[in-house]
Design a protein around this motif. Structure first.
Motif, PDB file in Angstrom:
ATOM      1  N   LEU A 110      45.714  38.231  41.370  1.00  0.00           N
ATOM      2  CA  LEU A 110      44.454  38.047  42.113  1.00  0.00           C
ATOM      3  C   LEU A 110      43.419  37.319  41.261  1.00  0.00           C
ATOM      4  O   LEU A 110      42.735  36.408  41.721  1.00  0.00           O
ATOM      5  CB  LEU A 110      43.906  39.408  42.558  1.00  0.00           C
ATOM      6  CG  LEU A 110      44.590  40.070  43.754  1.00  0.00           C
ATOM      7  CD1 LEU A 110      44.098  41.507  43.923  1.00  0.00           C
ATOM      8  CD2 LEU A 110      44.318  39.265  45.018  1.00  0.00           C
ATOM      9  N   VAL A 111      43.343  37.724  39.985  1.00  0.00           N
ATOM     10  CA  VAL A 111      42.344  37.121  39.094  1.00  0.00           C
ATOM     11  C   VAL A 111      42.691  35.653  38.841  1.00  0.00           C
ATOM     12  O   VAL A 111      41.807  34.782  38.878  1.00  0.00           O
ATOM     13  CB  VAL A 111      42.242  37.915  37.780  1.00  0.00           C
ATOM     14  CG1 VAL A 111      41.338  37.187  36.781  1.00  0.00           C
ATOM     15  CG2 VAL A 111      41.731  39.334  38.036  1.00  0.00           C
ATOM     16  N   ALA A 134      38.172  45.800  37.269  1.00  0.00           N
ATOM     17  CA  ALA A 134      39.626  45.958  37.265  1.00  0.00           C
ATOM     18  C   ALA A 134      40.084  46.805  36.082  1.00  0.00           C
ATOM     19  O   ALA A 134      40.933  47.697  36.231  1.00  0.00           O
ATOM     20  CB  ALA A 134      40.300  44.594  37.232  1.00  0.00           C
ATOM     21  N   VAL A 159      46.953  42.673  40.278  1.00  0.00           N
ATOM     22  CA  VAL A 159      45.566  42.409  39.870  1.00  0.00           C
ATOM     23  C   VAL A 159      45.498  41.126  39.064  1.00  0.00           C
ATOM     24  O   VAL A 159      44.596  40.294  39.264  1.00  0.00           O
ATOM     25  CB  VAL A 159      45.004  43.596  39.053  1.00  0.00           C
ATOM     26  CG1 VAL A 159      43.640  43.236  38.468  1.00  0.00           C
ATOM     27  CG2 VAL A 159      44.904  44.839  39.911  1.00  0.00           C
ATOM     28  N   TRP A 211      35.583  41.657  43.589  1.00  0.00           N
ATOM     29  CA  TRP A 211      35.932  42.523  42.451  1.00  0.00           C
ATOM     30  C   TRP A 211      36.135  43.968  42.918  1.00  0.00           C
ATOM     31  O   TRP A 211      36.873  44.732  42.291  1.00  0.00           O
ATOM     32  CB  TRP A 211      34.909  42.411  41.325  1.00  0.00           C
ATOM     33  CG  TRP A 211      33.543  43.052  41.484  1.00  0.00           C
ATOM     34  CD1 TRP A 211      33.255  44.343  41.760  1.00  0.00           C
ATOM     35  CD2 TRP A 211      32.273  42.401  41.329  1.00  0.00           C
ATOM     36  NE1 TRP A 211      31.908  44.553  41.787  1.00  0.00           N
ATOM     37  CE2 TRP A 211      31.274  43.385  41.512  1.00  0.00           C
ATOM     38  CE3 TRP A 211      31.887  41.103  41.019  1.00  0.00           C
ATOM     39  CZ2 TRP A 211      29.908  43.090  41.425  1.00  0.00           C
ATOM     40  CZ3 TRP A 211      30.534  40.819  40.923  1.00  0.00           C
ATOM     41  CH2 TRP A 211      29.551  41.798  41.140  1.00  0.00           C
ATOM     42  N   PRO A 231      36.725  34.071  37.913  1.00  0.00           N
ATOM     43  CA  PRO A 231      36.324  35.437  37.567  1.00  0.00           C
ATOM     44  C   PRO A 231      35.058  35.464  36.708  1.00  0.00           C
ATOM     45  O   PRO A 231      34.735  34.517  36.002  1.00  0.00           O
ATOM     46  CB  PRO A 231      37.531  35.967  36.784  1.00  0.00           C
ATOM     47  CG  PRO A 231      38.168  34.754  36.208  1.00  0.00           C
ATOM     48  CD  PRO A 231      37.951  33.659  37.213  1.00  0.00           C
ATOM     49  N   ASP A 281      45.484  51.549  47.937  1.00  0.00           N
ATOM     50  CA  ASP A 281      45.769  50.120  47.965  1.00  0.00           C
ATOM     51  C   ASP A 281      46.327  49.682  49.321  1.00  0.00           C
ATOM     52  O   ASP A 281      46.157  48.534  49.729  1.00  0.00           O
ATOM     53  CB  ASP A 281      46.760  49.758  46.856  1.00  0.00           C
ATOM     54  CG  ASP A 281      48.063  50.529  46.985  1.00  0.00           C
ATOM     55  OD1 ASP A 281      48.024  51.781  47.044  1.00  0.00           O
ATOM     56  OD2 ASP A 281      49.131  49.882  47.015  1.00  0.00           O
ATOM     57  N   THR A 323      34.292  41.081  37.401  1.00  0.00           N
ATOM     58  CA  THR A 323      35.664  41.035  37.924  1.00  0.00           C
ATOM     59  C   THR A 323      36.622  41.696  36.948  1.00  0.00           C
ATOM     60  O   THR A 323      37.437  42.553  37.312  1.00  0.00           O
ATOM     61  CB  THR A 323      36.097  39.587  38.176  1.00  0.00           C
ATOM     62  OG1 THR A 323      35.092  38.919  38.926  1.00  0.00           O
ATOM     63  CG2 THR A 323      37.414  39.534  38.912  1.00  0.00           C
ATOM     64  N   TYR A 353      37.726  44.691  45.713  1.00  0.00           N
ATOM     65  CA  TYR A 353      39.129  44.670  46.160  1.00  0.00           C
ATOM     66  C   TYR A 353      40.076  44.723  44.954  1.00  0.00           C
ATOM     67  O   TYR A 353      41.083  45.444  44.982  1.00  0.00           O
ATOM     68  CB  TYR A 353      39.398  43.424  47.000  1.00  0.00           C
ATOM     69  CG  TYR A 353      40.843  43.282  47.402  1.00  0.00           C
ATOM     70  CD1 TYR A 353      41.466  44.257  48.174  1.00  0.00           C
ATOM     71  CD2 TYR A 353      41.592  42.179  46.999  1.00  0.00           C
ATOM     72  CE1 TYR A 353      42.807  44.143  48.529  1.00  0.00           C
ATOM     73  CE2 TYR A 353      42.933  42.049  47.354  1.00  0.00           C
ATOM     74  CZ  TYR A 353      43.525  43.040  48.119  1.00  0.00           C
ATOM     75  OH  TYR A 353      44.846  42.928  48.467  1.00  0.00           O
ATOM     76  N   CYS A 354      39.726  43.993  43.898  1.00  0.00           N
ATOM     77  CA  CYS A 354      40.541  44.064  42.673  1.00  0.00           C
ATOM     78  C   CYS A 354      40.570  45.493  42.148  1.00  0.00           C
ATOM     79  O   CYS A 354      41.631  45.991  41.686  1.00  0.00           O
ATOM     80  CB  CYS A 354      39.978  43.123  41.608  1.00  0.00           C
ATOM     81  SG  CYS A 354      40.191  41.370  41.986  1.00  0.00           S
TER      82      CYS A 354
END
Length: 836
Positions: free
Chosen positions: A766-767, A786, A763, A748, A778, A725, A782, A750-751
């Motif tokens: 982010l979503v 995750a 996470v 997605w 999303p 990360d 996505t 990166y997630c």
């Protein structure tokens, strides 16, 4: 040994279009296998000598492979072409001439085997050399004579092959051009015409007629018309003998134009012929009427068919049969009725009566008794010896004609009755009768009946000329192979009989035989079949067999072991297999989750001596992506399934092998796509640190820089990397600073990188913040990526509760995909299509 070397020379020639190396230990010979290339394991096993032991004294001797037989002189043509492609010094002229003459004379004696396109090409290349160079001495044996040139021209023309004929046309042009050049040189030297005629040794216009035949036979009818016009311009009007031959030449040209479908030129050329007083004779009638009949042009067909023939000659039997078939296709039986009535009343000879019988069966639907009555009429019309003629009587040709008509009606029962009629009339069947009988019994799927007829032919009850039975025997073999349970013993017996006759099977038959042998694990029989037959095939015929082997390898119903055996044979016997076909085979083994086999296929491409057969950058990418889909070492594949062989373990042997090939390949320049593919493969093989630390660094340091695919791949590698990360956040911050538009697959990924390190809250943020950060909300991937990346069941449950509550519709779509248990916990069945 020489025949084996010659076969290998041929295979290598096809593989590289002539890229061969002369063997230093065997003058005049070539090796087909590079010193760097190992022989096929399957063939190596087959040729391995057994160890002698006391207990082995009474053992059955090992199976010996059958050696192919090249046509005499063919190895010389192959060897010359190989040296020509290497720009190497050719063999001695006398050796080349000897090989040329051997090959041409063999073809003259065995003209049932046509000159195929590859053989014509090799003859053309050698002829170019012999014409361009001159013998070092005045010895007649060291140069091509007029007889040699004329024999080669005859071989080129006699029997057209299947497939392409462009090289035949070029060869005929060069042969005739050399004959004319030599004659012209003799004239320029002032040699008397009678002396020239004696030196040439040909009949008047004999060479010109062969040349016109070649042009009209191989697509050069327009050029033939031009040559005839030039010939007529130099023709003396008082030479009545040559003027008569012009009629024959014009017939050749009309037939050639009709064959090429040139209607406008055909009609124009006939007008020229009419203006030159060429009569409308039966051969011309047959060409003109047949041209329009074959195209079902009703009015034109009737016009040309009914056009009066010179001197009231009868139309040819072939023209009448064309009219019969034309009438059946177009419902013109009534138009045909008076034509045949007139033919019957003209007291024709027996050849025309055979056509009348076929017309009565096909059009009038007459049976055996009706035909018997017509035979009585035939015999009675000229009975009494009028004009010294004997009354025509039915013979084997008549029975053959009747059986042919029954076959066209698809009525095997009627064909059997006509055969019985022949026995009743005490007409002895000939080979063609038996062949027709086999044909219609095959159509009726009467295999026992076909075998009975084949046994009669085998016992020699009738004389079979020039392999006239080969087409139907090929058809019989294909029918036996197509049975649900093929009789291998019967098939092998027939192929053994044909082998004794030195007969070459048709490509379609070789395909059928090999497929049956492969399905029954009879690799030795496949080897023998390919060795004995494909060595004499043209490139087009070999391609037909090769495609069948490729399709067999691509059939998912076939076991992997059998497919690998098939590929080994394909590699050994068809080195000319294109890179595109090899890539399809590589992909097929990736689909079977056998990356090791796929990598071997790629390695065989890389080790090929021919640069055109070696892999390109795109093929390297494709192979590395395949290794990413199914890694060899048990790491997490792109689709998340892994190979079930444990976690990590480092990059597999196949990946190391392909990567080393890439490092050593000077023809491929590294770019972002190749680095991306390497990242995919190494991350999947359990070395995401190599993907990030080495290849991502190379991408960022390159002039081209990363692509969106690079970002998606590196985030996936960070997902697999401990503390990945941290690297992912650094890259993400750079993306945001550059204000780049972020595609969904990059977001997605990166997630997934953040989730892979267990940061559930981040996470979720982010979503929730997608609309603000990337401009869209999303989707199923996505949430799925995750969820799959989160470690531990607790985090997964918490994320599921969040997603169900805030995105119920999207989560419902994800639920439809289903879940599976893996070593990394529960995961959704989603596929991440990660392309370089």
């Amino acid at each position: 040994m020489p025949s084996q070397l010659a076969r290998n020379v041929y295979l290598r020639l096809l593989a590289s279009h002539g890229l061969l190396r002369p063997c230093p230990s065997l003058p005049g010979r070539c090796l087909a296998v590079s010193s760097r290339a190992a022989p096929s394991p399957l063939l190596a096993r087959a040729r391995r000598q057994p160890r002698r032991t006391f207990f082995g004294v009474f053992q059955k001797p090992p199976r010996m492979l059958k050696e192919p037989e090249l046509e005499p002189g063919y190895d010389v043509l192959l060897h010359y072409r190989s040296l020509e492609n290497d720009s190497a010094r050719p063999p001695a002229r006398e050796d080349l001439l000897k090989g040329w003459r051997q090959f041409v004379q063999h073809k003259r004696k065995n003209h049932q085997r046509p000159l195929n396109s590859t053989q014509a090409f090799l003859m053309l290349r050698l002829l170019h050399h012999l014409v361009a160079t001159h013998p070092e001495t005045d010895a007649q044996d060291e140069d091509l004579s007029f007889t040699d040139l004329r024999a080669a021209l005859w071989v080129t023309v006699t029997k057209p092959p299947k497939g392409t004929t462009e090289h035949h046309l070029e060869l005929a042009e060069l042969l005739y051009g050399e004959i004319e050049r030599r004659i012209q040189t003799m004239r320029e030297l002032g040699i008397d015409e009678e002396v020239i005629k004696e030196a040439v040794g040909a009949k008047d216009t004999g060479d010109f007629e062969l040349y016109l035949t070649a042009l009209t036979q191989y697509g050069g009818a327009l050029r033939a018309a031009e040559k005839l016009a030039e010939f007529r311009a130099t023709l003396a009007q008082e030479d009545k003998k040559l003027v008569a031959r012009v009629r024959v030449f014009w017939t050749l040209i009309l037939r050639g134009l009709a064959k090429e479908g040139r209607e406008e030129e055909l009609l124009a050329e006939w007008k020229k012929a009419e203006a030159a007083k060429v009569e409308y004779m039966p051969p011309v009638h047959e060409i003109m009427a047949g041209f329009f009949a074959a195209r079902d042009r009703v009015d034109e067909t009737k016009h040309w068919f009914e056009k009066p023939i010179h001197a009231n000659w009868l139309r040819s039997p072939k023209a009448y049969m064309e009219a019969v078939r034309f009438a059946l296709r177009n419902g013109e039986q009534q138009w045909l009725q008076p034509i045949f009535e007139q033919l019957i009343n003209s007291n024709p000879q027996k050849e025309w009566w055979d056509v009348i019988f076929q017309w009565s069966v096909l059009v009038m639907d007459k049976g055996v008794e009706d035909v018997k009555q017509m035979m009585q009429v035939m015999s009675a019309q000229v009975a009494g010896g009028k004009d010294g003629k004997e009354s025509p009587k039915p013979d084997a040709a008549t029975i053959d004609a009747l059986i042919t008509a029954a076959i066209e009606k698809q009525n095997p029962y009627l064909a059997e009755r006509f055969l019985s009629l022949g026995a009743e009339l005490k007409i002895r069947p000939r080979a063609s009768t038996y062949i027709l009988q086999m044909d219609y019994r095959l159509d009726a799927k009467d295999m026992s009946g076909v075998q009975a007829i084949y046994d009669k032919l085998l016992k020699g009850e009738v004389n079979v000329r020039q392999d006239e039975d080969l087409p139907v025997v090929n058809k019989y073999l294909r029918a036996l192979c197509a049975l649900p349970e093929p009789d291998l013993d019967r098939i092998l017996n027939i192929t053994a009989d044909l082998e004794q006759r030195h007969a070459t099977l048709e490509p379609e038959t070789v395909v059928s035989l090999c497929m049956v042998f492969l399905h029954n694990d009879n690799q030795y029989e496949v080897i023998d079949t390919l060795s004995l037959h494909t060595v004499s095939y043209s490139l087009e015929e070999r391609a037909q067999v090769r495609r069948a082997f490729v399709e067999y390898c691509l059939d998912r119903r076939v076991s992997t072991a059998r497919v690998w055996d098939c590929y080994s044979l394909l590699r050994q016997f068809f080195p000319e297999t294109s890179p595109q076909e090899r890539v399809r085979l590589m992909d097929a083994f990736f689909a079977r989750r056998r990356p090791d086999m796929a990598a071997y296929i790629f390695g065989h491409m890389r080790s090929n001596d021919n640069l055109a057969q070696r892999p390109t950058a795109d093929m390297y990418v494709r192979c590395l992506e395949g290794l990413g889909r199914c890694p060899e070492g048990g790491g997490p594949s792109i689709d998340g399934e892994g190979m079930g062989m444990g976690e990590g373990g480092g990059a597999g042997e196949s990946l190391r092998m392909v990567h080393n090939m890439l490092k050593m390949d000077a023809t491929v320049q590294m770019d972002t796509r190749l680095y991306n593919a390497l990242m995919v493969a190494y991350a999947a093989a359990g070395e995401p640190d190599v993907a990030v630390d080495e290849f991502w660094r190379d991408i960022t340091n390159s002039a081209e820089g990363p692509s969106y695919a690079s970002l998606a791949i590196v985030f996936w590698a960070c997902e697999l990397l401990p503390y990945g990360d941290r690297t992912a956040r650094e890259i993400w911050q750079k993306v945001q600073r550059m204000d780049l538009e972020v595609p969904p697959d990059v977001f997605w990924a990166y997630c997934g990188a953040i989730a892979g390190s267990g940061h559930l809250e981040e996470v979720v943020r982010l979503v929730r913040g997608m609309d603000a950060s990337v401009g869209y909300g999303p989707g199923m991937m996505t949430l799925g990526v995750a969820y799959n990346a989160l470690p531990g069941s607790d985090r997964k449950e918490q994320f599921e509760a969040f997603a169900r509550a805030e995105y119920p519709d999207i989560w419902a779509q994800l639920e439809k995909k289903g879940r599976k248990e893996t070593l990394r916990g529960t995961k959704f069945n989603i596929v991440r299509d990660m392309k370089a």
